[in-house]
Motif scaffolding. Structure first.
Motif, PDB file in Angstrom:
ATOM      1  N   ASP A  44       0.858  -1.178   0.000  1.00 31.03           N
ATOM      2  CA  ASP A  44       0.000   0.000   0.000  1.00 31.03           C
ATOM      3  C   ASP A  44       0.898   1.234   0.000  1.00 31.03           C
ATOM      4  OD1 ASP A  44      -1.601   2.130   0.729  1.00 31.03           O
ATOM      5  OD2 ASP A  44      -2.802   0.957   2.160  1.00 31.03           O
ATOM      6  N   ASP A  80      -0.214   4.328  -0.196  1.00 30.45           N
ATOM      7  CA  ASP A  80      -1.003   5.515   0.150  1.00 30.45           C
ATOM      8  C   ASP A  80      -0.620   6.085   1.502  1.00 30.45           C
ATOM      9  OD1 ASP A  80      -2.367   5.310  -2.197  1.00 30.45           O
ATOM     10  OD2 ASP A  80      -4.067   4.216  -1.323  1.00 30.45           O
ATOM     11  N   HIS A  89      -1.626   7.302   5.140  1.00 32.58           N
ATOM     12  CA  HIS A  89      -2.622   6.951   6.156  1.00 32.58           C
ATOM     13  C   HIS A  89      -2.451   7.888   7.344  1.00 32.58           C
ATOM     14  CE1 HIS A  89      -4.028   3.242   4.215  1.00 32.58           C
ATOM     15  NE2 HIS A  89      -2.817   3.261   3.699  1.00 32.58           N
ATOM     16  N   GLN A  95       5.539   6.833   7.911  1.00 31.68           N
ATOM     17  CA  GLN A  95       4.178   7.062   8.419  1.00 31.68           C
ATOM     18  C   GLN A  95       4.048   6.673   9.892  1.00 31.68           C
ATOM     19  OE1 GLN A  95       0.924   6.518   5.688  1.00 31.68           O
ATOM     20  NE2 GLN A  95       2.279   6.073   3.973  1.00 31.68           N
ATOM     21  N   SER A 119       1.412   3.859  10.546  1.00 30.11           N
ATOM     22  CA  SER A 119      -0.038   3.865  10.282  1.00 30.11           C
ATOM     23  C   SER A 119      -0.357   3.204   8.946  1.00 30.11           C
ATOM     24  CB  SER A 119      -0.568   5.303  10.254  1.00 30.11           C
ATOM     25  OG  SER A 119      -0.255   5.968  11.449  1.00 30.11           O
ATOM     26  N   ASN A 120       0.662   2.967   8.131  1.00 31.05           N
ATOM     27  CA  ASN A 120       0.423   2.293   6.849  1.00 31.05           C
ATOM     28  C   ASN A 120       0.276   0.794   7.100  1.00 31.05           C
ATOM     29  OD1 ASN A 120       1.299   0.696   4.462  1.00 31.05           O
ATOM     30  ND2 ASN A 120       1.340   2.714   3.507  1.00 31.05           N
TER      31      ASN A 120
END
Ligand SMILES: *[C@@H]1O[C@H](CO)[C@@H](O)[C@H](O)[C@H]1NC(C)=O
Ligand SMILES: *[C@@H]1O[C@H](CO)[C@@H](O)[C@H](O)[C@H]1NC(C)=O
Ligand SMILES: *[C@@H]1O[C@H](CO)[C@@H](O)[C@H](O)[C@H]1NC(C)=O
Ligand SMILES: *[C@@H]1O[C@H](CO)[C@@H](O)[C@H](O)[C@H]1NC(C)=O
Ligand SMILES: *[C@@H]1O[C@H](CO)[C@@H](O)[C@H](O)[C@H]1NC(C)=O
Ligand SMILES: *[C@@H]1O[C@H](CO)[C@@H](O)[C@H](O)[C@H]1NC(C)=O
Ligand SMILES: *[C@@H]1O[C@H](CO)[C@@H](O)[C@H](O)[C@H]1NC(C)=O
Ligand SMILES: *[C@@H]1O[C@H](CO)[C@@H](O)[C@H](O)[C@H]1NC(C)=O
Length: 490
Positions: free
Chosen positions: A27, A29, A31, A397, A450-451
């Motif tokens: 992932d 993205d 987060h 992250q 957090s990812n």
């Protein structure tokens, strides 16, 4: 392992998995970080204290070690070190930390300071010497201000603003000693001496070299000549200073949106009080773009047992002084800002990944070179800045972002599982096909991202971290020149 028969065969198998790491599904993205009092503006503005964080001493009590200490952040040391299970063999360590405590930067000084700041308890050595031939005298800088020089604003005294202070040098030495206690004494990983298996790197800012020398002696008990690796002025990936317009524009956008300006507006009564005491003009853009300057200005004093400042009236201290309450408000806002810039704003990931991409590309190259047996170095140590650590934590992250204090450390540990599993033999999802695993430590403990692809970064298959970083910056930072100029979309 490289000396055992069949080693190159195993390395080839591992290499085939890590080279195709980009195909692993991860992932990429952004987060959001955890919602806490640190990144909740209502609580920041209306709160008191600073979450139990320490701002007035380099010493953290044994029971509280691990707690945020702005003056001297927690790092890896034997007492708290989470040992990996015996089935994992440590192969490589790459560590990065912020320099240790220092004087303030001249730019963060108030127009008139009520006391001088002297550094007569240390010398800053600076000289060049031919490799062969004549030696240089061991010359050092002795700071002074002549009475004829009426231009100097801010602190007067014999320090460079900035320089690592006596206390910061002591903290640097202890930091090195603590690391050696883990990676040499406990794990028998580091060599006895600072030989070519270890490598130390600094930025163009001299304060990182001031720290480096003390760390190396703290680790290896050496006072010998020793190289500090450094990349060119204006193009350094470690600080970082290479030009990256896309990143600069993103950070500017983050720091000019309405959510950002609203925290400055809400804090205007605090600004009025601080400006009144410090004499900083209310239209000084440096002090009013963020709480950075006031934070640095007040915290540097407190870390060195210097009093909080009072308003100077007719050359004398008046009764209008910065109180601990006022300072604490500034410290809460400073942590809020770092969380906002590097984690809460969704654009932070791209802003950080582009401006820190070259360093990240070097990191993944180092990891690959260890796995394929191309690299002799087993330990890399980078001395850097809050902007370096913040970008790295932004890309990883981190679940709970703070302003990385003095000495803040992130460690990447590369492990190999004792029995190498071949493709197909070990289908359980979290296992690494190459047999290599990564652990990341922050504040001396395992970092939580957090990812969801990274999560608790405890023995992550190396392919996952490589795929994540390759996805953002390209293998060996191959995407960064294009992403920084906008030629390659983010
Ligand atoms: C952040 O939230 C996650 C998920 O609830 C939790 O596991 C983790 O401990 C939190 N991190 C911190 C630093 O509190
Ligand atoms: C922030 O804190 C306030 C006051 O405690 C609370 O009402 C609000 O829900 C919080 N906001 C978020 C986004 O958690
Ligand atoms: C601010 O704090 C006070 C007392 O600590 C509390 O009564 C008040 O509700 C808080 N206000 C907000 C907006 O959270
Ligand atoms: C340091 O700050 C803490 C919390 O604000 C306070 O309890 C402590 O007394 C202070 N210590 C010194 C030496 O000023
Ligand atoms: C704090 O700011 C004042 C005013 O600009 C300046 O004179 C002083 O040198 C600063 N001190 C530090 C430690 O930044
Ligand atoms: C102001 O007070 C500080 C101690 O709080 C002292 O060190 C300094 O000399 C005083 N400055 C002046 C100008 O009186
Ligand atoms: C501002 O913050 C709110 C609440 O966190 C969020 O919904 C909004 O998207 C943010 N706006 C900008 C421009 O970042
Ligand atoms: C500014 O400081 C003076 C004391 O020198 C005080 O009388 C005045 O109330 C202060 N003004 C503000 C806005 O804090």
């Amino acid at each position: 392992m490289r000396n055992l028969p069949g080693a190159s065969f195993m390395a080839a198998i591992a290499a085939s998995f890590i080279s195709s790491a980009t195909t692993a599904r991860v992932d990429l993205d952004w987060h959001a970080p955890n919602a806490t009092a640190i990144n909740n503006l209502t609580q920041v503005l209306n709160g008191s204290g600073v979450y139990g964080f320490i701002y007035n001493s380099s010493t953290t009590s044994a029971e509280a070690y691990g707690q945020y200490n702005w003056c001297n952040m927690p790092h890896v040391r034997a007492t708290e070190y989470p040992r990996a299970s015996a089935e994992f063999d440590l192969q490589y360590v790459e560590l990065i930390h912020r320099h240790h405590k220092r004087t303030v930067y001249a730019s963060n000084s108030f127009p008139v300071e009520s006391y001088p700041w002297n550094c007569d308890d240390e010398d800053l050595f600076y000289y060049g010497q031919p490799r062969t031939g004549r030696e240089s005298a061991r010359t050092y800088w002795h700071g002074y201000i002549s009475p004829e020089n009426q231009f100097v604003r801010g602190f007067r005294g014999s320090c460079q603003f900035p320089q690592i202070t006596f206390g910061g040098l002591e903290d640097s030495f202890q930091h090195g000693k603590d690391l050696y206690g883990v990676y040499h004494d406990l794990l028998r990983f580091l060599p006895h001496n600072a030989n070519d298996k270890v490598n130390f790197r600094v930025t163009q800012n001299v304060i990182t070299s001031e720290v480096g020398g003390m760390v190396i002696n703290g680790m290896f008990s050496t006072e010998e000549n020793y190289p500090l690796y450094i990349q060119p002025n204006g193009y350094d990936p470690l600080e970082p200073t290479y030009p990256c317009p896309v990143s600069s524009n993103l950070f500017s956008a983050i720091r000019s949106g309405s959510n950002w300006t609203s925290h400055l507006t809400s804090a205007s009564p605090l600004y009025a009080t601080l400006d009144n005491i410090s004499g900083v003009p209310p239209d000084d853009s440096g002090f009013h773009a963020s709480f950075d300057h006031y934070y640095d200005n007040l915290s540097a004093r407190q870390c060195h047992n210097k009093p909080l400042p009072c308003k100077i009236v007719d050359g004398q201290n008046s009764s209008a002084c910065v109180t601990q309450d006022i300072a604490d408000n500034v410290y809460r806002l400073g942590n809020y800002e770092y969380s906002y810039i590097y984690r809460d704003d969704p654009r932070s990931l791209a802003a950080s990944a582009t401006s820190y991409g070259v360093f990240l590309g070097q990191l993944t190259s180092h990891i690959r070179d260890v796995i394929t047996g191309k690299m002799n170095v087993i330990y890399r140590h980078n001395v850097a800045h809050d902007g370096s650590i913040s970008r790295l934590l932004s890309v990883l992250q981190l679940d709970l972002m703070v302003w990385p204090g003095m000495g803040s450390e992130v460690v990447f540990e590369l492990y190999k599982k004792k029995t190498v599993s071949i493709a197909g033999e070990n289908p359980s999802p979290p296992s690494s096909k190459s047999g290599y695993y990564i652990r990341v430590l922050w504040r001396g403990q395992i970092l939580r991202s957090s990812n969801p692809s990274l999560g608790l970064m405890d023995m992550l298959p190396v392919e996952t971290l490589l795929a994540y970083l390759d996805g953002l910056v390209g293998s060996g930072a191959s995407l960064i020149v294009g992403k920084c100029s906008g030629a390659i979309p983010l």
